[in-house]
Design an enzyme around this catalytic site. Structure first.
Site, PDB file in Angstrom:
ATOM      1  CB  CYS A 141      -6.980   3.439  -1.306  1.00 14.90           C
ATOM      2  SG  CYS A 141      -8.448   2.887  -2.200  1.00 14.90           S
ATOM      3  CB  ILE A 142      -5.610   3.364  -7.031  1.00 13.29           C
ATOM      4  CG1 ILE A 142      -5.519   4.165  -8.334  1.00 13.29           C
ATOM      5  CG2 ILE A 142      -6.564   2.185  -7.179  1.00 13.29           C
ATOM      6  CD1 ILE A 142      -4.806   3.418  -9.450  1.00 13.29           C
TER       7      ILE A 142
END
Lengths: 132, 119, 93
Positions: free
Chosen positions: A78-79
């Site tokens: 997840c960025i």
């Protein structure tokens, strides 16, 4: 069957990241497909290229890389969770003007939408938590 | 193919990123137009305590974000009777006010969703 | 028909209670990681009152020195089979 695996825990935070890895291998060995392994929350630390455990200890980032290479796995971090916690690829390091990038090879940064898409595509979604 | 998603959060606000992470998961589902429900169990019901001034500890208000969920078509926030009882709370005094489930309804809620994401 | 994964130790009472309150007779509760300590003799009686089928992840019990006599254990491959046999999994940590 098609699985998505969600990893919430960092390597030394709890045992669940290691359990997730074992489950992933067992599912692949049984002939199932893993649509995606999604690293969220503290789980983003599984993707650090800088983790350097002593040689006689396991390295979860290296083990994820090995299984990903063997089975052509999609390892998505997840960025938003990663950038907050200092796990950056080259592009994000440039964007935030940081001196280095540390996302390990074989992992990619992307949005939470990748978890939603994976949930839609998969028959089962299994979350490995730890560390509320 | 669409699927219904239940997000279960069990953490008080400001403890860790859990409360916000749960919200972000629910919002992402909504963006993909998946039917999504948010269940706040145990300490997570404390996210609904009114009067949170999170600025006092330098945090963004989880409570305010919960209040904005109807804008994203997430109309219902669920909790359990046991979670309220554990903290001596009543649903009417919470904001946003949750839908309260007894044990049987809790089981039905889980049974009614294809994917359950927990934090 | 849900597979519940309980990864919290018996000292985390709230997690156990919430998990238990959602269990049905069609469900399976899998003890893994620190949840395996529920298999200790001291906790067995409480475990026996759970409406769902209870199993423990063998390697996790073995690693922690937890004797599993009288409790069904599964290996990693059987864990995967359990996940396929139930409509969804819910994790309790």
């Amino acid at each position: 069957m098609i699985f998505t695996i969600v990893v919430h825990s960092a390597p030394y935070q709890s045992g669940s990241a290691a359990t997730a890895l074992r489950f992933t291998r067992a599912a692949l060995d049984a002939g199932h497909r893993i649509h995606r392994v999604f690293f969220y929350r503290e789980g983003v630390h599984n993707a650090s290229a800088l983790a350097s455990p002593p040689r006689d200890e396991r390295s979860l980032p290296a083990e994820w890389q090995a299984v990903a290479q063997e089975y052509d796995l999609d390892l998505v971090v997840c960025i938003a969770a990663a950038v907050r916690r200092g796990v950056l690829n080259q592009e994000e390091a440039r964007r935030y003007e940081k001196p280095a990038a540390n996302l390990a090879e074989g992992f990619e940064l992307s949005g939470l939408g990748q978890l939603v898409e994976a949930s839609i595509q998969s028959d089962r979604v299994v979350t490995f938590g730890g560390g509320r | 193919m669409s699927k219904s998603v239940l997000v279960i959060c069990r953490s008080a606000p400001y403890r860790s990123s859990a409360a916000r992470d749960a919200l972000d998961m629910a919002l992402s589902c909504a963006v993909f137009e998946l039917p999504v429900s948010l269940l706040l169990l145990d300490d997570a019901v404390l996210q609904l305590l009114p009067g949170q001034q999170s600025g006092a500890i330098g945090e963004k208000s989880v409570n305010a974000m919960l209040g904005a969920l109807p804008m994203y078509d997430i109309d219902r926030i669920y909790t359990s009777l046991a979670s309220l009882a554990a903290h001596g709370l009543e649903a009417e005094s919470l904001d946003p006010s949750p839908e309260v489930l007894d044990a049987d309804e809790l089981k039905q809620l889980i049974d009614g969703h294809e994917v359950v994401l927990t934090l | 028909m849900t597979l519940h994964l309980l990864g919290a130790s018996p000292s985390d009472r709230a997690t156990f209670e919430s998990c238990r309150s959602t269990l049905t007779e069609q469900d399976t509760l899998l003890l893994l990681e620190e949840g395996c300590y529920w298999a200790l003799p001291h906790h067995r009686q409480e475990l026996s009152r759970i409406p769902a089928r209870v199993v423990a992840l063998g390697p996790d019990c073995l690693a922690r020195g937890i004797a599993t006599e009288g409790l069904k254990t599964v290996d990693d491959a059987e864990f995967v089979v359990l996940a396929t046999e139930h409509a969804r999994t819910v994790s309790w940590y």
